[in-house]
Enzyme design. Structure first.
Site, PDB file in Angstrom:
ATOM      1  N   TYR A 138       1.016  -1.241   0.092  1.00 42.75           N
ATOM      2  CA  TYR A 138      -0.061   0.278   0.146  1.00 42.75           C
ATOM      3  C   TYR A 138       1.048   1.344  -0.087  1.00 42.75           C
ATOM      4  O   TYR A 138       1.781   1.116   0.760  1.00 42.75           O
ATOM      5  CB  TYR A 138      -0.933   0.012   1.249  1.00 42.75           C
ATOM      6  CG  TYR A 138      -1.780   1.063   1.375  1.00 42.75           C
ATOM      7  CD1 TYR A 138      -2.795   1.485   0.580  1.00 42.75           C
ATOM      8  CD2 TYR A 138      -1.524   2.237   2.264  1.00 42.75           C
ATOM      9  CE1 TYR A 138      -3.847   2.432   0.578  1.00 42.75           C
ATOM     10  CE2 TYR A 138      -2.407   3.170   2.510  1.00 42.75           C
ATOM     11  CZ  TYR A 138      -3.680   3.349   1.686  1.00 42.75           C
ATOM     12  OH  TYR A 138      -4.220   4.580   1.756  1.00 42.75           O
ATOM     13  N   ASP A 172       9.372   3.073  -0.316  1.00 40.96           N
ATOM     14  CA  ASP A 172       8.212   3.741   0.465  1.00 40.96           C
ATOM     15  C   ASP A 172       8.589   3.202   1.988  1.00 40.96           C
ATOM     16  O   ASP A 172       8.255   2.215   2.441  1.00 40.96           O
ATOM     17  CB  ASP A 172       6.706   3.453  -0.021  1.00 40.96           C
ATOM     18  CG  ASP A 172       5.813   4.012   0.964  1.00 40.96           C
ATOM     19  OD1 ASP A 172       5.998   4.607   1.746  1.00 40.96           O
ATOM     20  OD2 ASP A 172       4.535   3.875   0.401  1.00 40.96           O
ATOM     21  N   LYS A 221       4.017   9.072   8.676  1.00 50.06           N
ATOM     22  CA  LYS A 221       3.862   8.619  10.219  1.00 50.06           C
ATOM     23  C   LYS A 221       4.788   8.803  11.117  1.00 50.06           C
ATOM     24  O   LYS A 221       4.508  10.134  11.757  1.00 50.06           O
ATOM     25  CB  LYS A 221       3.773   6.830   9.789  1.00 50.06           C
ATOM     26  CG  LYS A 221       2.497   6.585   8.981  1.00 50.06           C
ATOM     27  CD  LYS A 221       2.126   5.133   9.000  1.00 50.06           C
ATOM     28  CE  LYS A 221       0.617   5.002   8.148  1.00 50.06           C
ATOM     29  NZ  LYS A 221       0.978   4.199   6.985  1.00 50.06           N
TER      30      LYS A 221
HETATM   31  C1  LIG Z   1       0.376   4.608   5.747  1.00 53.54           C
HETATM   32  C2  LIG Z   1       0.915   4.539   4.429  1.00 53.54           C
HETATM   33  C3  LIG Z   1       0.888   5.346   3.402  1.00 53.54           C
HETATM   34  C4  LIG Z   1       0.035   6.428   3.291  1.00 53.54           C
HETATM   35  O1  LIG Z   1       0.174   7.436   4.205  1.00 53.54           O
HETATM   36  P1  LIG Z   1      -0.963   8.469   4.535  1.00 53.54           P
HETATM   37  O2  LIG Z   1      -0.159   9.678   5.466  1.00 53.54           O
HETATM   38  O3  LIG Z   1      -2.205   7.723   5.106  1.00 53.54           O
HETATM   39  O4  LIG Z   1      -1.588   9.115   3.370  1.00 53.54           O
HETATM   40  C5  LIG Z   1       1.777   5.070   2.206  1.00 53.54           C
HETATM   41  N1  LIG Z   1       2.648   4.023   2.251  1.00 53.54           N
HETATM   42  C6  LIG Z   1       2.713   3.290   3.374  1.00 53.54           C
HETATM   43  C7  LIG Z   1       3.803   2.232   3.204  1.00 53.54           C
HETATM   44  C8  LIG Z   1       2.062   3.352   4.269  1.00 53.54           C
HETATM   45  O5  LIG Z   1       2.242   2.754   5.508  1.00 53.54           O
END
Ligand SMILES: *Cc1c(COP(=O)(O)O)cnc(C)c1O
Length: 437
Positions: free
Chosen positions: A154, A249, A277
């Site tokens: 994701y 990511d 995060k």
């Molecule tokens: C949570 C997450 C996102 C998205 O971040 P948001 O702040 O919710 O838009 C993207 N990549 C990874 C790996 C994530 O865990």
């Protein structure tokens, strides 16, 4: 108080129920982010009133040991006194200026220091913005449109990233979410996580068309899945071979696995990194960054447009700076790992006692208990887990005062605020929940 109120919980969630009734009229599904709705486990979501340390308190005053941690950011625990004190001071100075501040420099220096692959960075307000902007930059830099991602990874909800291969799709993506233009979906190629051959064959059929490979540092969004030996290095060399950029990511893994993320642990240097995060310490912060020559293509030094009214917000930067400072302190990660280890290592024995087949995958201070009798290497494996068993487990844990992510495809997040007592109570709850599962 925690133990007592947790026991009472099952009988009084009336206030949460009443709030849900109002919320469903106002928000689709009653929520502002889907997984909060508890849909996968068939329960009713709790409305939260406050949180402190390792505990979260719902609208009815029940307390729970929290392992969601706002889906990762609350690595210090909730309302850490040092973060809170810094935020109170920051509030008095005004909450947003729409101009540069020294706070942005401080946080960027800390982030770049932790991620040597980043020469430059840009702050945004969410992980979604970070990945979306990194992909735009990769497309501009390479002059190519297609991207390779992995099924089950994701990367936020930007159009290009909401695509995964449907069962029969070999080369081109199939739309996963309605509303994603098919022309855009076709540019997203999906590979199988931990399967370098699947990546290679996508490159071979698109030798000059792939702008980037984007991968989670250590996937946590199909539950925690670890990269096999050589997988990350394989992605690095295939990307280089075909002239594509490698984007790691690390929105989830960034400061969660260690101070420096998955790229430090697996010794892989990406071209671009995405963060979020933890770097916002519970306030909305995302970032992306990487090699100078790529980053300098970004507006206003280059032609690739990207902007944000609240980007680099001084209050959010303050939370990030204070959080990273505390994480950088000696012994912080050792403590985090120790708590995580005590917790997850207690589970297999309980599972054996009750004859519950499960697999535990751990990455730093996050882990997933998969209800499966075989190791999970990719999304397909994860989907084969016993989801009904997970739902029962989740519901029983909640009734025992333990607040877990309400889906098999998520990670448990341990914080520095979790105590030995929390861990012991959690393992007792696991024992009660696994019984007769
Ligand atoms: C949570 C997450 C996102 C998205 O971040 P948001 O702040 O919710 O838009 C993207 N990549 C990874 C790996 C994530 O865990």
């Amino acid at each position: 108080m925690p133990a007592k109120t947790a026991q009472k919980k099952a009988v009084t969630t009336r206030k949460s129920a009443a709030l849900l009734k109002r919320a469903v009229k106002l928000f689709p599904g009653g929520v502002n982010s889907p997984v909060r709705a508890f849909k996968a486990v068939g329960g009713k979501p709790l409305f939260i009133e406050r949180a402190k340390g390792s505990k979260i308190f719902d609208a009815d005053g029940n307390s729970y040991i929290d392992y969601i941690g706002s889906w990762g950011p609350m690595i210090l625990g909730h309302a850490h006194p040092k973060v809170t004190a810094a935020l109170k001071k920051a509030l008095d100075k005004g909450t947003s200026y729409g101009a540069s501040t020294s706070l942005e420099i401080t946080l960027a220096e800390m982030v770049i220091d932790a991620f040597p692959s980043m020469d430059m960075a840009r702050f945004v307000s969410s992980g979604t913005e970070a990945t979306m902007s990194a992909i735009r930059l990769a497309r501009a830099y390479t002059g190519r449109d297609r991207i390779i991602k992995f099924e089950g990874c994701y990367h936020g909800h930007a159009d290009s990233l909401l695509v995964k291969a449907g069962s029969g799709a070999a080369t081109f993506g199939v739309q996963d979410s309605p509303g994603v233009p098919s022309t855009l979906a076709q540019s997203t190629l999906n590979a199988v996580y931990n399967d370098l051959e699947s990546v290679k064959s996508l490159f071979e059929s698109n030798p000059d068309g792939v702008a980037c490979v984007i991968v989670e540092g250590a996937p946590g969004n199909m539950g925690v899945v670890l990269p096999k030996e050589g997988f990350m290095h394989g992605l690095r060399s295939l990307s280089t071979q075909y002239g594509a950029l490698l984007i790691i990511d690390e929105v989830m893994s960034g400061f969660r696995l260690c101070y420096g993320g998955a790229q430090k642990i697996y010794k892989v240097t990406p071209d671009l990194t995405c963060l979020g995060k933890v770097i916002g310490g519970g306030l909305p912060v995302g970032a992306f960054g990487g090699r100078r020559e790529i980053m300098e293509m970004l507006s206003p030094s280059g032609p690739v447009y990207q902007a944000g009214t609240l980007s680099g917000n001084p209050v959010a930067m303050t939370a990030g700076i204070e959080t990273l400072k505390l994480l950088k302190a000696k012994g912080a990660y050792e403590k985090l790992y120790k708590t995580t280890d005590t917790l997850y290592k207690g589970i297999p024995g309980i599972a054996k006692k009750h004859g519950v087949p499960c697999q535990i995958a751990v990455a730093g201070s996050m882990f997933t208990v998969f209800f499966s009798d075989r190791v999970v290497h990719n999304y397909n494996d994860a989907k084969k887990c016993d989801l009904a068993a997970f739902s029962k487990y989740f519901t029983r844990m909640l009734a025992n005062g333990i607040y877990l992510p309400p889906s098999q495809f998520e990670a448990v997040f341990v914080s520095l605020a979790h105590t030995k007592d929390d861990v012991a109570k959690t393992l007792e709850a696991v024992d009660r929940s696994f019984k007769g599962l």
